[in-house]
Scaffold this motif. Structure first.
Motif, PDB file in Angstrom:
ATOM      1  N   LYS A  63      11.733 -10.974   3.230  1.00 40.91           N
ATOM      2  CA  LYS A  63      10.669 -10.536   4.137  1.00 40.91           C
ATOM      3  C   LYS A  63      10.416  -9.035   3.987  1.00 40.91           C
ATOM      4  O   LYS A  63       9.263  -8.582   3.939  1.00 40.91           O
ATOM      5  N   ALA A  64      11.501  -8.260   3.898  1.00 41.92           N
ATOM      6  CA  ALA A  64      11.356  -6.815   3.761  1.00 41.92           C
ATOM      7  C   ALA A  64      10.682  -6.458   2.436  1.00 41.92           C
ATOM      8  O   ALA A  64       9.862  -5.542   2.376  1.00 41.92           O
ATOM      9  N   HIS A  65      11.019  -7.171   1.374  1.00 42.16           N
ATOM     10  CA  HIS A  65      10.422  -6.900   0.070  1.00 42.16           C
ATOM     11  C   HIS A  65       8.924  -7.221   0.082  1.00 42.16           C
ATOM     12  O   HIS A  65       8.116  -6.473  -0.478  1.00 42.16           O
ATOM     13  N   VAL A  66       8.556  -8.323   0.700  1.00 38.89           N
ATOM     14  CA  VAL A  66       7.139  -8.697   0.793  1.00 38.89           C
ATOM     15  C   VAL A  66       6.359  -7.614   1.529  1.00 38.89           C
ATOM     16  O   VAL A  66       5.260  -7.215   1.102  1.00 38.89           O
ATOM     17  N   ILE A  67       6.919  -7.125   2.626  1.00 38.25           N
ATOM     18  CA  ILE A  67       6.268  -6.057   3.377  1.00 38.25           C
ATOM     19  C   ILE A  67       6.166  -4.796   2.531  1.00 38.25           C
ATOM     20  O   ILE A  67       5.129  -4.115   2.507  1.00 38.25           O
ATOM     21  N   GLN A  68       7.243  -4.479   1.819  1.00 39.36           N
ATOM     22  CA  GLN A  68       7.274  -3.286   0.973  1.00 39.36           C
ATOM     23  C   GLN A  68       6.177  -3.335  -0.088  1.00 39.36           C
ATOM     24  O   GLN A  68       5.431  -2.360  -0.277  1.00 39.36           O
ATOM     25  N   ILE A  69       6.054  -4.457  -0.776  1.00 40.57           N
ATOM     26  CA  ILE A  69       5.020  -4.602  -1.808  1.00 40.57           C
ATOM     27  C   ILE A  69       3.634  -4.510  -1.197  1.00 40.57           C
ATOM     28  O   ILE A  69       2.719  -3.892  -1.767  1.00 40.57           O
ATOM     29  N   SER A  70       3.459  -5.098  -0.029  1.00 35.53           N
ATOM     30  CA  SER A  70       2.163  -5.031   0.649  1.00 35.53           C
ATOM     31  C   SER A  70       1.791  -3.593   0.992  1.00 35.53           C
ATOM     32  O   SER A  70       0.632  -3.181   0.843  1.00 35.53           O
ATOM     33  N   VAL A  71       2.782  -2.811   1.424  1.00 37.84           N
ATOM     34  CA  VAL A  71       2.547  -1.393   1.745  1.00 37.84           C
ATOM     35  C   VAL A  71       2.083  -0.644   0.501  1.00 37.84           C
ATOM     36  O   VAL A  71       1.109   0.116   0.529  1.00 37.84           O
ATOM     37  N   TYR A  72       2.757  -0.858  -0.638  1.00 36.92           N
ATOM     38  CA  TYR A  72       2.394  -0.152  -1.865  1.00 36.92           C
ATOM     39  C   TYR A  72       1.029  -0.600  -2.387  1.00 36.92           C
ATOM     40  O   TYR A  72       0.251   0.212  -2.892  1.00 36.92           O
ATOM     41  N   GLN A  73       0.750  -1.875  -2.265  1.00 36.66           N
ATOM     42  CA  GLN A  73      -0.554  -2.371  -2.702  1.00 36.66           C
ATOM     43  C   GLN A  73      -1.682  -1.778  -1.859  1.00 36.66           C
ATOM     44  O   GLN A  73      -2.686  -1.297  -2.389  1.00 36.66           O
ATOM     45  N   ASN A  74      -1.505  -1.788  -0.550  1.00 37.32           N
ATOM     46  CA  ASN A  74      -2.521  -1.215   0.335  1.00 37.32           C
ATOM     47  C   ASN A  74      -2.678   0.290   0.102  1.00 37.32           C
ATOM     48  O   ASN A  74      -3.796   0.817   0.148  1.00 37.32           O
ATOM     49  N   ALA A  75      -1.546   0.968  -0.150  1.00 38.32           N
ATOM     50  CA  ALA A  75      -1.599   2.406  -0.409  1.00 38.32           C
ATOM     51  C   ALA A  75      -2.380   2.695  -1.687  1.00 38.32           C
ATOM     52  O   ALA A  75      -3.222   3.603  -1.729  1.00 38.32           O
ATOM     53  N   ALA A  76      -2.122   1.916  -2.749  1.00 37.96           N
ATOM     54  CA  ALA A  76      -2.824   2.120  -4.019  1.00 37.96           C
ATOM     55  C   ALA A  76      -4.321   1.852  -3.872  1.00 37.96           C
ATOM     56  O   ALA A  76      -5.157   2.596  -4.405  1.00 37.96           O
ATOM     57  N   GLN A  77      -4.655   0.812  -3.143  1.00 35.43           N
ATOM     58  CA  GLN A  77      -6.073   0.489  -2.957  1.00 35.43           C
ATOM     59  C   GLN A  77      -6.767   1.515  -2.065  1.00 35.43           C
ATOM     60  O   GLN A  77      -7.937   1.852  -2.292  1.00 35.43           O
ATOM     61  N   SER A  78      -6.041   2.033  -1.068  1.00 38.50           N
ATOM     62  CA  SER A  78      -6.613   3.098  -0.230  1.00 38.50           C
ATOM     63  C   SER A  78      -6.845   4.361  -1.048  1.00 38.50           C
ATOM     64  O   SER A  78      -7.873   5.041  -0.891  1.00 38.50           O
ATOM     65  N   PHE A  79      -5.908   4.672  -1.926  1.00 35.71           N
ATOM     66  CA  PHE A  79      -6.052   5.837  -2.805  1.00 35.71           C
ATOM     67  C   PHE A  79      -7.285   5.673  -3.691  1.00 35.71           C
ATOM     68  O   PHE A  79      -8.086   6.601  -3.840  1.00 35.71           O
ATOM     69  N   ARG A  80      -7.436   4.504  -4.268  1.00 36.86           N
ATOM     70  CA  ARG A  80      -8.581   4.266  -5.160  1.00 36.86           C
ATOM     71  C   ARG A  80      -9.904   4.361  -4.404  1.00 36.86           C
ATOM     72  O   ARG A  80     -10.894   4.893  -4.917  1.00 36.86           O
ATOM     73  N   LYS A  81      -9.905   3.847  -3.189  1.00 36.34           N
ATOM     74  CA  LYS A  81     -11.123   3.917  -2.379  1.00 36.34           C
ATOM     75  C   LYS A  81     -11.475   5.362  -2.046  1.00 36.34           C
ATOM     76  O   LYS A  81     -12.655   5.746  -2.037  1.00 36.34           O
ATOM     77  N   GLN A  82     -10.459   6.197  -1.805  1.00 40.50           N
ATOM     78  CA  GLN A  82     -10.706   7.589  -1.431  1.00 40.50           C
ATOM     79  C   GLN A  82     -11.057   8.467  -2.628  1.00 40.50           C
ATOM     80  O   GLN A  82     -11.952   9.323  -2.543  1.00 40.50           O
ATOM     81  N   TYR A  83     -10.384   8.242  -3.765  1.00 41.07           N
ATOM     82  CA  TYR A  83     -10.549   9.151  -4.904  1.00 41.07           C
ATOM     83  C   TYR A  83     -11.282   8.540  -6.093  1.00 41.07           C
ATOM     84  O   TYR A  83     -11.533   9.231  -7.084  1.00 41.07           O
ATOM     85  N   GLY A  84     -11.604   7.267  -6.023  1.00 37.93           N
ATOM     86  CA  GLY A  84     -12.391   6.640  -7.087  1.00 37.93           C
ATOM     87  C   GLY A  84     -11.590   6.156  -8.270  1.00 37.93           C
ATOM     88  O   GLY A  84     -12.177   5.665  -9.246  1.00 37.93           O
ATOM     89  N   THR A  85     -10.282   6.244  -8.241  1.00 38.32           N
ATOM     90  CA  THR A  85      -9.434   5.738  -9.318  1.00 38.32           C
ATOM     91  C   THR A  85      -8.040   5.485  -8.770  1.00 38.32           C
ATOM     92  O   THR A  85      -7.728   5.852  -7.635  1.00 38.32           O
ATOM     93  N   TRP A  86      -7.203   4.868  -9.596  1.00 45.78           N
ATOM     94  CA  TRP A  86      -5.854   4.546  -9.158  1.00 45.78           C
ATOM     95  C   TRP A  86      -4.968   5.790  -9.144  1.00 45.78           C
ATOM     96  O   TRP A  86      -5.180   6.713  -9.927  1.00 45.78           O
ATOM     97  N   PRO A  87      -3.959   5.798  -8.273  1.00 46.23           N
ATOM     98  CA  PRO A  87      -2.976   6.893  -8.355  1.00 46.23           C
ATOM     99  C   PRO A  87      -2.317   6.873  -9.733  1.00 46.23           C
ATOM    100  O   PRO A  87      -2.132   5.811 -10.333  1.00 46.23           O
ATOM    101  N   GLY A  88      -2.002   8.047 -10.222  1.00 48.51           N
ATOM    102  CA  GLY A  88      -1.474   8.164 -11.575  1.00 48.51           C
ATOM    103  C   GLY A  88      -2.559   8.432 -12.585  1.00 48.51           C
ATOM    104  O   GLY A  88      -2.382   9.213 -13.523  1.00 48.51           O
TER     105      GLY A  88
END
Length: 285
Positions: A61-86
């Protein structure tokens, strides 16, 4: 849970002690006493197995939540800056503290998180290679800022304050510093796969999160017994939690020997073998 297990152990030792005293004084146990011993030991074993299952489920359960956090963070970054982090080409000018001290660098802005100079050289190598350096991983004692967007992915997320669980200490290319630990085992690596004929993720292309034991080494011969990361039943549970429950379809893919959806195998999980499955989760859908 730890207190319950300690109490079970204490009761077990007390029971054994009493029975040993009785055995020494009276030489022999009655059928009723033997039955009680068997029942108590059975209860202790069942309790221990249940406790292990509870711990495993909590980790999943903790791992699923962790992956969801990173996925949402990456998509939020892309939405804000127009590309993926990195891949962000203006990271050093637009992200706070993205500089040489933090070993943070710009990407090339080509919408692919791989390497700055050639976006295809961080793909997974040949499936049957036994073991090799992780794609685009820095050399030992090298700066995390080695030109790889895969290593900068986590830097950009952390410095944009979208994730908070990395220490980012200089020259520390390991779990918890340059990349996150998992709640299950090892850490989380980012992989880019642009070859739709690959065997690792059965033709699926894109950006993936995968679990790895060593931040610098990736075991490629995943069809050999014991070369995976997690047990088959755990991989299946993760797949059901995150996707369609099948190893060869959907955004969650599993690769391994028999029972773990390897190339040419049936699209099903079969068995409970330990360290048999290596999993990939496509987060850029």
């Amino acid at each position: 849970m730890g207190n319950n297990r300690s109490r079970q152990t204490q009761l077990y030792h007390e029971l054994v002690g009493l029975l040993m005293k009785k055995n020494l004084s009276q030489r022999g146990l009655s059928l009723v006493e033997i039955t009680v011993v068997v029942l108590v030991i059975g209860i202790l074993i069942i309790g221990s197995l249940y406790g292990l299952r509870v711990v495993q489920n909590a980790k999943i359960k903790a791992h699923v939540i962790q992956i969801s956090v990173y996925q949402n963070a990456a998509q939020s970054f892309r939405k804000q800056y127009g590309t993926w982090p990195g891949d962000f080409a203006q990271a050093t000018t637009m992200l706070n503290d993205c500089n040489a001290v933090r070993q943070c660098e710009d990407g090339n802005g080509d919408q692919v998180v791989a390497s700055r100079n050639n976006s295809t050289d961080c793909r997974m190598p040949a499936f049957t290679t036994a073991e090799s350096a992780f794609p685009c991983a820095p050399a030992a004692a090298a700066s995390v800022a080695n030109g790889s967007e895969l290593t900068q992915f986590w830097r950009h997320l952390a410095l944009s304050r979208l994730i908070t669980d990395l220490r980012m200490r200089p020259f520390r290319y390991n779990w918890g510093d340059s990349m996150p630990k998992t709640r299950i085992t090892g850490g989380i690596q980012l992989i880019y796969e642009g070859n739709n004929g690959n065997n690792f993720v059965n033709g699926l292309t894109g950006h993936f999160f995968t679990m790895s034991r060593d931040p610098r080494v990736l075991v490629f011969n995943m069809n050999a017994a014991g070369n995976g990361m997690i047990a088959i039943d755990m991989a299946e549970t993760l797949d059901k939690e995150m996707d369609d429950g099948l190893p060869n379809t959907g955004n969650f893919r599993a690769v391994g020997n028999w029972g773990c959806g390897g190339p040419g195998e049936t699209n099903a999980y079969n068995g409970t073998a330990l360290r048999q499955c290596t999993t990939f989760y496509k987060f850029d859908q």
